[in-house]
Design an enzyme around this catalytic site. Structure first.
Site, short mmCIF file in Angstrom:
data_model
loop_
_atom_site.label_atom_id
_atom_site.label_comp_id
_atom_site.label_asym_id
_atom_site.label_seq_id
_atom_site.Cartn_x
_atom_site.Cartn_y
_atom_site.Cartn_z
N GLY A 29 0.82 -1.22 0.00
CA GLY A 29 0.00 0.00 0.00
C GLY A 29 0.85 1.26 0.00
O GLY A 29 2.02 1.22 -0.38
N GLU A 33 3.73 6.62 -7.82
CA GLU A 33 3.94 6.40 -9.26
C GLU A 33 4.80 5.16 -9.55
O GLU A 33 4.68 4.56 -10.62
CB GLU A 33 4.60 7.62 -9.93
CG GLU A 33 3.67 8.78 -10.16
CD GLU A 33 3.74 9.78 -9.01
OE1 GLU A 33 3.97 9.36 -7.84
OE2 GLU A 33 3.56 10.97 -9.26
N GLY A 34 5.68 4.81 -8.61
CA GLY A 34 6.50 3.60 -8.80
C GLY A 34 5.60 2.36 -8.91
O GLY A 34 5.77 1.53 -9.80
N HIS A 35 4.61 2.29 -7.99
CA HIS A 35 3.68 1.15 -8.04
C HIS A 35 2.85 1.19 -9.33
O HIS A 35 2.57 0.14 -9.92
CB HIS A 35 2.70 1.21 -6.86
CG HIS A 35 3.33 1.02 -5.52
ND1 HIS A 35 3.48 2.04 -4.62
CD2 HIS A 35 3.85 -0.09 -4.92
CE1 HIS A 35 4.06 1.58 -3.51
NE2 HIS A 35 4.29 0.29 -3.67
N GLY A 145 8.93 -3.90 -8.43
CA GLY A 145 9.75 -2.73 -8.77
C GLY A 145 11.23 -3.04 -8.60
O GLY A 145 11.62 -3.80 -7.71
N ASP A 148 13.81 -2.25 -5.26
CA ASP A 148 14.24 -3.32 -4.35
C ASP A 148 14.91 -4.40 -5.20
O ASP A 148 14.37 -5.49 -5.38
CB ASP A 148 13.03 -3.89 -3.60
CG ASP A 148 12.39 -2.84 -2.71
OD1 ASP A 148 12.97 -2.55 -1.66
OD2 ASP A 148 11.35 -2.27 -3.09
N SER A 183 9.41 6.23 -3.21
CA SER A 183 9.25 5.24 -2.15
C SER A 183 8.15 5.70 -1.21
O SER A 183 7.98 6.91 -0.99
CB SER A 183 10.57 5.11 -1.38
OG SER A 183 10.35 4.48 -0.14
N SER A 184 7.45 4.72 -0.63
CA SER A 184 6.38 5.06 0.31
C SER A 184 6.93 5.79 1.53
O SER A 184 6.22 6.55 2.18
CB SER A 184 5.67 3.79 0.78
OG SER A 184 5.22 3.07 -0.33
N ARG A 185 8.21 5.57 1.83
CA ARG A 185 8.78 6.18 3.03
C ARG A 185 9.26 7.61 2.78
O ARG A 185 9.61 8.31 3.74
CB ARG A 185 9.93 5.33 3.56
CG ARG A 185 9.49 3.99 4.15
CD ARG A 185 10.71 3.25 4.70
NE ARG A 185 10.36 2.03 5.43
CZ ARG A 185 10.31 0.82 4.88
NH1 ARG A 185 10.54 0.67 3.60
NH2 ARG A 185 10.00 -0.24 5.61
O1 PAF Z 1 8.24 -4.65 -2.08
C1 PAF Z 1 7.28 -4.69 -1.28
O2 PAF Z 1 6.47 -3.78 -1.21
C2 PAF Z 1 7.14 -5.89 -0.36
O3 PAF Z 1 8.39 -6.36 0.05
C3 PAF Z 1 6.30 -7.02 -0.97
C4 PAF Z 1 6.96 -7.62 -2.19
C5 PAF Z 1 4.92 -6.50 -1.32
C6 PAF Z 1 6.13 -8.14 0.04
O4 PAF Z 1 5.50 -7.68 1.20
#
Ligand code: PAF
Length: 273
Positions: A29, A33-35, A145, A148, A183-185
């Site tokens: 969640g 934009e990355g997601h 993505g 990571d 990043s979400s953070r």
């Molecule tokens: O990259 C992430 O957001 C998480 O590590 C994932 C792959 C959803 C697993 O919880």
């Protein structure tokens, strides 16, 4: 778009998506934009697209990091709807891990160093969840993505080693205007830190140029760490690795990748190139 909460609701909706390829995009969640780039790729590659939103406690080594993970559920659902996702599942922990659940996936090789060394148990938590999602959802493909990068290699390794019938795709990093990887953070950065955070990407670019100009790798990496630390970053690692095995490189090769993780203020940033 169908929104499922319970496992039962999800399985019933999943059974309606038959006879065509299904892409899975697992997320925690706080979508950005990355997601969305990952979802667009998943939609391009498959007929149906399923997104999961689940903050997986098993992969957090710090309880406070887990508790403060941003939650923006309503906004996420709106964004997924706008991007024409077919099915979103927001499971509860007990949907994923039943009361007696006690099986863990442990990966060595690409999972041992870097994030694996700094965040003990992290990749085991990720792999256990992703494997569980694969067995419940049975997707044809799954997209992740490339921010990571190590996670992507770990998941590819798991899929190959366990013969899981899912094809894994990585999707390039989306960056903010100043170069900072989305990043979400990032929302935890102060405006000053947000500006400064782009130095991680700029330093990677600079190191890459120097390596291309045949400068000594160890020296290039050392200089990069010095630059970042002199600007207030606390560097966890800054390394040249083989893109797939994640083993350290002493000499650059075609499969080389620069990876970095550093803390700025209270936010841990990771990036790669
Ligand atoms: O990259 C992430 O957001 C998480 O590590 C994932 C792959 C959803 C697993 O919880």
């Amino acid at each position: 778009m169908i929104v499922a909460h319970t496992l039962q609701e999800f399985l019933q909706s999943r059974s309606q998506l038959q006879n065509h390829s299904v892409a899975l995009v697992p997320t925690m969640g706080a979508l950005h934009e990355g997601h969305i780039a990952v979802i667009k790729k998943a939609k391009e590659l498959s007929h149906y697209c399923i997104v999961t939103i689940f903050v997986n406690q098993l992969q957090f080594d710090q309880l406070d990091d887990y508790l403060r993970y941003p939650k923006t559920e309503e906004n996420d659902i709106r964004l997924l709807e706008k991007n024409q996702v077919d099915l979103v599942w927001l499971p509860k922990a007990h949907d994923i891990y039943s009361k007696n659940f006690c099986t863990r996936i442990v990966i060595e090789g690409p999972a041992l160093n870097w994030e694996g060394a700094v965040r003990k148990g992290h990749f085991s938590g990720v792999a256990t969840l992703v494997n569980r999602l694969f067995s419940l959802i049975k997707p044809t493909i799954a997209c992740f993505g490339e921010k990571d990068w190590q996670q992507l290699q770990v998941i590819k390794r798991m899929v190959e080693d366990l013969n899981i019938p899912v094809t894994i795709f990585g999707v390039p990093i989306v960056r903010e205007k100043n170069g900072l990887a989305k990043s979400s953070r990032n929302k935890f950065l102060t405006p000053d830190e947000h500006e400064k955070a782009s130095l991680l990407y700029k330093t990677l670019q600079n190191s890459y140029k120097k390596i291309q100009n045949n400068q000594n790798i160890s020296k290039v990496l050392e200089e990069a760490v010095q630059t970042l630390e002199s600007e207030g970053f606390k560097v966890d690692y800054y390394a040249a690795v083989n893109s797939n095995t994640m083993t350290e490189l002493r000499k650059w090769c075609q499969d080389g990748r620069l990876i970095a993780a550093a803390k700025l203020g209270s936010v841990r940033l990771i990036d790669n190139m």
